[in-house]
Motif scaffolding. Sequence first.
Motif: not given
Length: 368
Positions: A17-19, A77-80, A182-184
Amino acid sequence: MAKKLKAEGKPILAFSAGEPDFVSPDAAMNAARAAIDRGETHYTANSGIPELKTAIAAYYKKHFGLEYASGEILVSSGAKPLIYEALQALVDPADEVLVFAPAWVSYVEQIGIAEGVTIVVDTADTGFVPTKEAVERALSSKTVGMILNTPNNPTGAAYDEATLRMLADIAEKNDLWIIYDEIYERLVYGETKHHNILNVAPGIRDRVILINGVSKAFCMTGWRIGYALGPKDVIDKMDDIQGHLTSNASSIAQWAAVGALEGAENDVELRRAEFEKRRDLIFDLLSEIGGLKLAKPTGAFYAFFDVRETPIPDDVEFCKQLLAEKYVALVPGAAFLAPGFVRMSYACSEDDIRGGVARLKEFVDALR
Ligand SMILES: Cc1ncc(COP(=O)(O)O)c(C=O)c1O
């Protein structure tokens, strides 16, 4: 394969999982409920509701001392999709973009969709941090920019100030832009600090597009809210592209993000502390397995280890056999431009971590 085995009733433990496994903070849930009750069900401004942009600007001011005006912020709609839109805005066909491997899966594909060319700078053998020599070797007259990601998915490494200064210098000297993912940023552990590149090199503000969002630290992946902050001309182009793609992000989700940014600081810290405990646990347990090489992750929620010195040095084969024999699902490094490595997410319970690493140890021990 993991899904198939699970459907057959096999006791799969998945670490792919990436979440985060946590649900979203109450502040986000309550803000969303209130928005539904108020009937916030219409299109919003393409670039985001003013309340969310104000909250994002306040967040960047508070955490990084950076000032961004409303016109320099885009909500998506998200960082992607923001990384996609930035690449569409900045890359012409045949332009070269530096990507630092191991790297998140979508960068290369999105550069390809923009008809750009990915130039990989490998950091696998330099502690997952690029060296000046490697970056300079990768440059050509066609290089237009680079994508940086710290803390990093999949490696869990965070770039130090000296590395960021080196990269900023190279960008400045060679007239390159930087997409700074820098999402993390909130998920760093121990003594490690996350550095926003503009705190290290304020002079390059005009060439940096910051990418962030509520998905990871605020445990809001499903709401799909990300934001980009950057020079107005680039943000305007991205806004135009988004206007013909998705239009605004979900109105309710935008309100949920306002709730999170304004009222979920405590939740972020509590969950970060929980991830830190899991990071310590998984690192200690993995370190006991002979043959696997890994550095202690300092950020995000991934352990990334080297299997090249085990009897199965091929990461895809390693993952396949581990899944078939021990029902443990990991992600092969090849998916991140890092063959020979394997990613194990620790966004799961301590029991799962203990159980999964125990099975992994049995598997590796039996190979000898
Ligand atoms: C490095 C990195 N950037 C961006 C994203 C995308 O985030 P979002 O879910 O907000 O689109 C992810 C998600 O896995 C990620 O790992």
